[in-house]
Design a protein around this motif. Structure first.
Motif, PDB file in Angstrom:
ATOM      1  N   HIS A 173      30.277  58.698  42.512  1.00  0.00           N
ATOM      2  CA  HIS A 173      28.881  58.622  42.947  1.00  0.00           C
ATOM      3  C   HIS A 173      28.039  59.720  42.299  1.00  0.00           C
ATOM      4  O   HIS A 173      26.941  59.464  41.781  1.00  0.00           O
ATOM      5  CB  HIS A 173      28.816  58.725  44.469  1.00  0.00           C
ATOM      6  N   LEU A 188      35.840  55.479  39.734  1.00  0.00           N
ATOM      7  CA  LEU A 188      36.083  54.197  40.390  1.00  0.00           C
ATOM      8  C   LEU A 188      37.486  53.680  40.096  1.00  0.00           C
ATOM      9  O   LEU A 188      38.155  53.141  40.987  1.00  0.00           O
ATOM     10  CB  LEU A 188      35.040  53.177  39.923  1.00  0.00           C
ATOM     11  N   LEU A 240      35.417  47.746  45.520  1.00  0.00           N
ATOM     12  CA  LEU A 240      35.293  48.809  44.523  1.00  0.00           C
ATOM     13  C   LEU A 240      35.702  48.328  43.132  1.00  0.00           C
ATOM     14  O   LEU A 240      35.152  48.787  42.128  1.00  0.00           O
ATOM     15  CB  LEU A 240      36.145  50.008  44.937  1.00  0.00           C
ATOM     16  N   CYS A 243      32.796  46.706  41.706  1.00  0.00           N
ATOM     17  CA  CYS A 243      31.861  47.750  41.270  1.00  0.00           C
ATOM     18  C   CYS A 243      32.327  48.378  39.958  1.00  0.00           C
ATOM     19  O   CYS A 243      31.497  48.731  39.108  1.00  0.00           O
ATOM     20  CB  CYS A 243      31.744  48.829  42.345  1.00  0.00           C
ATOM     21  N   ALA A 247      30.194  48.539  36.699  1.00  0.00           N
ATOM     22  CA  ALA A 247      29.913  49.831  36.060  1.00  0.00           C
ATOM     23  C   ALA A 247      30.251  49.774  34.578  1.00  0.00           C
ATOM     24  O   ALA A 247      29.513  50.306  33.739  1.00  0.00           O
ATOM     25  CB  ALA A 247      30.711  50.937  36.750  1.00  0.00           C
ATOM     26  N   PHE A 252      24.787  49.508  36.846  1.00  0.00           N
ATOM     27  CA  PHE A 252      24.224  50.528  37.731  1.00  0.00           C
ATOM     28  C   PHE A 252      23.412  51.560  36.956  1.00  0.00           C
ATOM     29  O   PHE A 252      23.764  51.937  35.840  1.00  0.00           O
ATOM     30  CB  PHE A 252      25.341  51.237  38.506  1.00  0.00           C
ATOM     31  N   HIS A 257      21.446  51.370  42.409  1.00  0.00           N
ATOM     32  CA  HIS A 257      22.905  51.188  42.474  1.00  0.00           C
ATOM     33  C   HIS A 257      23.354  50.919  43.910  1.00  0.00           C
ATOM     34  O   HIS A 257      24.370  51.446  44.353  1.00  0.00           O
ATOM     35  CB  HIS A 257      23.617  52.436  41.928  1.00  0.00           C
ATOM     36  N   PHE A 260      27.051  49.748  44.518  1.00  0.00           N
ATOM     37  CA  PHE A 260      28.047  50.825  44.512  1.00  0.00           C
ATOM     38  C   PHE A 260      27.937  51.673  45.773  1.00  0.00           C
ATOM     39  O   PHE A 260      28.940  52.062  46.377  1.00  0.00           O
ATOM     40  CB  PHE A 260      27.860  51.706  43.279  1.00  0.00           C
ATOM     41  N   GLU A 261      26.715  51.972  46.173  1.00  0.00           N
ATOM     42  CA  GLU A 261      26.503  52.805  47.360  1.00  0.00           C
ATOM     43  C   GLU A 261      27.092  52.140  48.602  1.00  0.00           C
ATOM     44  O   GLU A 261      27.734  52.805  49.431  1.00  0.00           O
ATOM     45  CB  GLU A 261      25.009  53.050  47.541  1.00  0.00           C
TER      46      GLU A 261
END
Length: 294
Positions: A173, A188, A240, A243, A247, A252, A257, A260-261
């Protein structure tokens, strides 16, 4: 003329969508198939409107599951498309966050139910034995004849794994906020790998557990609480992983984003729930009980 049709507000009115209806239909079919599957497993009939659903239980469940998964993919793909088109304004993004917070709150209450059941029988084993027959607990907790898992063996390993995964997703993050693409991807990837490792360790623990779900109220409360948490770990790992793919595709940005958050919030929620499970169901409930060495 163009200015007359320009949007003068921060809200986004979505186009008519089939996904809410398909999601409801798929969930209904999957539920019917699941009930029929369990009925058939117990050798019972499940007839609805003159049709024996038990005969096609597996396929009915599979069709419903496919519809649900297809709807999830398509609906979220539309949401991502709307974000790329600039429809996720400040107000829309805020409402998405409110929705995720409410979803996590509902999941929290889901786990409260399992903790309530566990503490009800563990704190009052004598009362439970009088109401539900003495052989359920024997007046003590854990019940007589139960060997519990060593909390400082595999459960401790999994605690460390989840805490490390929470650290990794936080690293990812911060890397995203700093526009560090390499750090985002590696963070990630490490989080997903640790999530998979957690699931493998828990599966091994289940296969070698000295008690079963159906043998005692201890096994029932243990497997319901830790099993549903394990299911959430699998869901979070998939979340994830998606994500991670996004990514790698460059979806993102430091300012946009939310996908992802939301995944990071969900993963931290899973971490916190596990800390409660480890503290009470593994450690506290094992005090004074015979330990099964695996």
């Amino acid at each position: 003329m163009a200015d007359a049709h320009a949007k003068q507000h921060d809200y986004h009115i979505i186009d008519p969508s089939p996904w809410p209806f398909l999601a409801s239909f798929g969930a209904f079919v999957m539920a019917l198939g699941g009930v029929a599957w369990m009925k058939a497993h117990n050798g019972a009939d499940f007839t609805l409107f003159g049709v024996d659903l038990a005969a096609s239980n597996f396929w009915l469940f599979l069709v419903g599951l496919f519809v649900v998964l297809f709807t999830m993919y398509s609906w979220w793909a539309d949401t991502i498309k709307e974000a790329h088109e600039g429809h996720h304004t400040r107000v829309v993004s805020l409402h998405l966050r409110y929705g995720m917070i409410m979803f996590i709150a509902s999941e929290l209450m889901f786990f409260v139910a399992w903790f309530w059941a566990f503490f009800d029988v563990s704190l009052f084993p004598g009362e439970a034995s009088q109401v539900m027959r003495s052989e359920f607990t024997g007046g003590v907790w854990p019940p007589k004849g139960i060997e519990v898992l060593d909390p400082f063996h595999l459960p401790l390993y999994n605690t460390i794994i989840l805490l490390l995964s929470g650290t990794a997703v936080t690293w990812a993050h911060h890397a995203l906020l700093e526009n560090d693409r390499k750090g985002l991807v590696w963070g990630l990837a490490l989080t997903v790998a640790l999530g998979v490792l957690f699931s493998f360790v828990q599966a091994y623990e289940y296969m070698h557990a000295p008690f079963q779900f159906k043998e005692s109220i201890y096994g029932a409360t243990f497997f319901m609480a830790t099993g549903f948490h394990g299911f959430h770990v699998i869901v979070g790992t998939i979340f994830l992983f998606v994500c991670l793919l996004r990514a790698m595709a460059g979806d993102f940005t430091p300012k946009q984003h939310f996908g992802f958050e939301a995944a990071a919030w969900y993963w931290h929620f899973v971490d916190v729930v596990w800390l409660f499970l480890f503290t009470f169901i593994y450690v506290w409930a094992s005090i004074g009980a015979p330990i099964a060495h695996m």
